[in-house]
Write a protein that holds these residues in place. Structure first.
Motif, short mmCIF file in Angstrom:
data_model
loop_
_atom_site.label_atom_id
_atom_site.label_comp_id
_atom_site.label_asym_id
_atom_site.label_seq_id
_atom_site.Cartn_x
_atom_site.Cartn_y
_atom_site.Cartn_z
N ILE A 258 0.85 -1.20 0.00
CA ILE A 258 0.00 0.00 0.00
C ILE A 258 0.88 1.25 0.00
O ILE A 258 0.61 2.20 -0.72
CB ILE A 258 -0.98 -0.02 1.20
N ALA A 259 1.95 1.22 0.78
CA ALA A 259 2.87 2.36 0.82
C ALA A 259 3.52 2.59 -0.54
O ALA A 259 3.75 3.73 -0.95
CB ALA A 259 3.93 2.14 1.89
N MET A 260 3.80 1.50 -1.27
CA MET A 260 4.41 1.62 -2.59
C MET A 260 3.49 2.35 -3.57
O MET A 260 3.97 3.03 -4.48
CB MET A 260 4.78 0.24 -3.15
N ILE A 261 2.19 2.22 -3.39
CA ILE A 261 1.23 2.93 -4.24
C ILE A 261 1.45 4.44 -4.10
O ILE A 261 1.35 5.18 -5.06
CB ILE A 261 -0.22 2.54 -3.88
N ALA A 262 1.80 4.86 -2.88
CA ALA A 262 2.08 6.27 -2.61
C ALA A 262 3.56 6.59 -2.87
O ALA A 262 4.04 7.66 -2.48
CB ALA A 262 1.71 6.62 -1.18
N ASN A 263 4.27 5.65 -3.49
CA ASN A 263 5.69 5.83 -3.81
C ASN A 263 6.57 5.96 -2.56
O ASN A 263 7.56 6.68 -2.57
CB ASN A 263 5.90 7.00 -4.78
N VAL A 264 6.16 5.29 -1.49
CA VAL A 264 6.91 5.30 -0.24
C VAL A 264 7.37 3.87 0.03
O VAL A 264 6.55 2.94 0.05
CB VAL A 264 6.03 5.80 0.94
N LYS A 265 8.68 3.68 0.22
CA LYS A 265 9.21 2.36 0.50
C LYS A 265 9.39 2.21 2.01
O LYS A 265 10.07 3.01 2.63
CB LYS A 265 10.54 2.13 -0.21
N ILE A 266 8.75 1.18 2.55
CA ILE A 266 8.93 0.88 3.97
C ILE A 266 9.27 -0.61 4.11
O ILE A 266 8.94 -1.41 3.24
CB ILE A 266 7.67 1.20 4.81
#
Length: 151
Positions: A88-96
């Motif tokens: 889900i974070a990758m959809i916002a271009n955030v890598k966790i």
């Protein structure tokens, strides 16, 4: 499969059980780490691709000891939810990284088999075990030589 953009979502280890004289399938599924016969496995899963590796007797014994020590451990449901959060974070271009670090206490399929494979000599993981996904396992086994250890 949709989130990973792959035609597979499961990782298992197939091995020939010399005592039983039949292939067995080792995996994390159905709420726990388990082994099952080929007939049962094939009735539940669709095989997309398999890789074959040769290992020394010593490595095979170490792998089987690992498998026995993990059998019956619970499936990592919280770990799967953590990986979903990463997607889900990758959809916002955030890598966790996966916020749930349960590998070893509980298992999901790819992490269990990754830990199993590194029992062999000369096999190293490219990323932390808790952050692995089936796609990472595919990349790992695709790059391995057909002989993982020598007698």
């Amino acid at each position: 499969m949709a989130a990973q953009r792959t035609n597979y979502s499961h990782v298992y280890l197939k091995y020939q059980d010399a005592f039983l004289g039949q292939p067995m399938y080792y995996q994390a599924s159905h709420t726990l780490v388990n082994s099952m016969s080929e007939a049962v496995f094939m009735a539940q899963e669709t095989v997309v691709q398999e890789f074959t590796f040769n290992v020394s007797d010593a490595s095979f014994l170490a792998c089987m000891k690992f498998a026995a020590s993990q059998a019956g451990k619970p499936y990592g449901t919280m770990e799967i939810l953590g990986l979903a959060l990463c997607e889900i974070a990758m959809i916002a271009n955030v890598k966790i990284d996966n916020p749930v670090k349960d590998a070893g206490t509980t298992w999901i399929c790819d992490q269990l088999i990754a830990e199993f494979v590194v029992t062999c000599e000369n096999v190293k993981l490219e990323k932390p075990l808790n952050d692995m996904i089936p796609k990472d396992m595919f990349a790992l086994v695709s790059a391995l030589p057909s002989t993982l250890s020598v007698d």
